[in-house]
Design a protein around this motif. Structure first.
Motif, mmCIF file in Angstrom:
data_model
loop_
_atom_site.group_PDB
_atom_site.id
_atom_site.type_symbol
_atom_site.label_atom_id
_atom_site.label_comp_id
_atom_site.label_asym_id
_atom_site.label_seq_id
_atom_site.Cartn_x
_atom_site.Cartn_y
_atom_site.Cartn_z
ATOM 1 N N GLN A 265 0.775 -1.486 0.025
ATOM 2 C CA GLN A 265 0.072 0.103 -0.172
ATOM 3 C C GLN A 265 0.349 1.439 0.128
ATOM 4 N N ILE A 295 -5.427 -3.453 -4.421
ATOM 5 C CA ILE A 295 -4.024 -2.946 -3.989
ATOM 6 C C ILE A 295 -3.605 -3.554 -5.146
ATOM 7 N N GLU A 441 -7.406 3.756 5.223
ATOM 8 C CA GLU A 441 -7.347 2.751 5.956
ATOM 9 C C GLU A 441 -9.183 2.376 6.979
#
Length: 520
Positions: A265, A295, A441
């Motif tokens: 990430q 991702i 996140e």
């Protein structure tokens, strides 16, 4: 060399000796500006093994290593294995009391450390049973006797040791920050099975593996050992940062790497990522934590070479493998069972669930832990046996197979929230939160609730420069989930608490929720 690696059983240290004889000048280990070739590594391993033998440390005895990743760390680990000595690599991030219990649990005869870690390790203490082991300083500091003065002179080989497959290879401790340490004992046979399994991943003398996760983690070791067994070069990066990683990858023409999802990430988020020449990469690996499908897709698009996700446990048992570059429509899964691995799902009563249903993941393979060190009850709790008596290791993860045999993980069983009698999977809520344009996140945990027993609460890290508030985000997620799944509180953090290998530490989040004044 080919014959050795095809053998049903062999040792990694013998493979290194063969490489040293065949191509002594080939690079084995690189750390910063330092390079150690195979001849020098083989010699240093012999010194370590010989010194351990002369110190009366016998096959099956243990040493502990708690230090920063370095060439010396790697050589001591490998040299001990050559002497048949069990290695306990310990996490420097452990609480001092937990680390002391690990040293005692392993019955470590020596503790190898360095200046950066001695504050956690502490000096040997004859008043504390199990913590009398002398300290050896890998970096030559005052953390203990300097390694170069502890080692016997070069020139003599250690007494040959015939290692058996069932002999313990290492103890990996799964708990070092809270609770009682739990040591996972892996055998030489298990490690050799791992090496043989990855032969299909194009390891060889041309391999340059860039490793930035610590050597006490099984995550790192599953690439570290095969690289050396196949005669490749390991580039050690003691501390990860995205810019330095990319520079090292480009400079050394890295072919293989192991990264945890949060590292991918951070790398992909760098605005200069595409400026680096990463065309040398053959394969990239990931494991240890949930890997976001978006991702994975970005890595596939922008980073040359294949991408492989491993799902499994340090305890061994079954492994699932997702060859991401070959299955771009399965990015939400962790792949299918590896060849020769038996993965099944069971309910709370230990009964196999029907096809398409959710259950706890259990696995069997040729590579399974001997057990938890000195904890037979914990070992029994981790085992499940089918009707024919076949032994499986329980993962504690909840998942579902699709029609093609790909496994989708729902959550850790212990992290599942039971709200009003309904099962709520935090991963479902985290996935919805990540769809919001301001969210970088998210992590969801269950906390006690008088009304529902438990209720889900969310922790969010926003993207740089993004603007939102808790009420907006709660409305966003709750409008898309069922009534029993609704988030009842949301807090913002600068970053999620993670272990050294990138796992979100949900116990800490629960503690933070109980003490909101600690939140940023």
């Amino acid at each position: 060399m080919i014959d050795l690696l095809c053998a049903e059983f062999g040792t990694i240290t013998e493979a290194i000796r063969v490489h040293a004889a065949q191509d002594p000048q080939r690079r084995a280990l690189i750390e910063g500006d330092r390079v150690m070739n195979y001849a020098a590594l083989d010699t240093l391993m012999d010194q370590v093994a010989h010194t351990l033998q002369q110190a009366g440390i016998s096959p099956g005895d243990a040493i502990a290593i708690c230090a920063t990743m370095s060439i010396e760390y790697a050589a001591v680990f490998l040299g001990a294995l050559r002497a048949g000595v069990l290695v306990a690599p310990l996490a420097p991030g452990s609480a001092p009391s937990s680390l002391a219990r690990m040293v005692a649990d392993a019955s470590a005869r020596l503790v190898f450390t360095d200046a950066a870690c001695i504050a956690v390790v502490g000096p040997a203490d004859s008043r504390n049973p199990g913590d009398e082991a002398p300290r050896i300083a890998l970096d030559g500091s005052t953390a203990g006797q300097a390694l170069n003065t502890w080692l016997l002179p070069t020139g003599t080989r250690p007494k040959p040791v015939t290692v058996e497959p069932a002999w313990p290879f290492n103890i990996i401790y799964s708990s070092g920050t809270t609770g009682e340490p739990k040591g996972i004992v892996q055998s030489h046979g298990m490690r050799w099975a791992h090496v043989r399994r990855v032969g299909v991943y194009q390891y060889g003398p041309q391999t340059v593996a860039l490793l930035s996760t610590p050597l006490y983690s099984n995550t790192t070791l599953v690439v570290f050992f095969p690289t050396l067994a196949f005669g490749g070069t390991v580039v050690l990066m003691p501390k990860f940062d995205a810019a330095s990683y990319l520079r090292l990858a480009q400079t050394h023409r890295a072919t293989h790497t192991m990264l945890v999802p949060v590292q991918y990430q951070r790398l992909m988020a760098r605005p200069d990522f595409d400026a680096y020449d990463l065309s040398s990469f053959v394969l990239k690996f990931s494991t240890s934590a949930p890997f976001n499908a978006a991702i994975k897709a970005d890595v596939l698009k922008r980073w040359p070479g294949g991408l492989i996700e491993f799902y499994g446990m340090t305890e061994g048992g079954g492994t699932c493998i997702l060859e991401v570059h070959l299955h771009p429509t399965k990015l939400h899964t962790v792949g299918r069972a590896a060849e020769g691995h038996d993965i099944r799902l069971i309910d709370d009563y230990g009964i196999e669930v029907a096809s398409g249903e959710v259950g706890e993941v259990v696995g069997h393979s040729g590579g399974m832990m001997i057990g938890y060190h000195r904890q037979p009850e914990k070992t029994r709790e981790a085992e499940w046996f089918d009707e024919q008596g076949k032994r499986f290791i329980r993962t504690g993860d909840v998942g579902r197979f699709d029609a093609d045999g790909f496994l989708t993980l729902m959550d850790r069983k212990k992290d599942m929230v039971i709200s009003g009698g309904f099962n709520v999977y935090p991963s479902d809520l985290e996935a919805v939160l990540r769809q919001h344009p301001a969210v970088l996140e998210a992590a969801v945990v269950g906390v006690p609730s008088e009304q529902w027993g438990e209720t889900p609460v969310a922790f969010v890290v926003t993207k740089p420069g993004a603007s939102t508030d808790a009420s907006e985000l709660m409305q966003f997620v709750n409008s898309q989930v069922g009534k029993t799944q609704r988030v009842t509180a949301l807090r913002f953090l600068d970053e999620l608490p993670r272990s050294a290998i990138g796992k979100v530490q949900k116990l800490i989040l629960r503690e933070l929720f109980a003490a909101p004044q600690k939140l940023s």
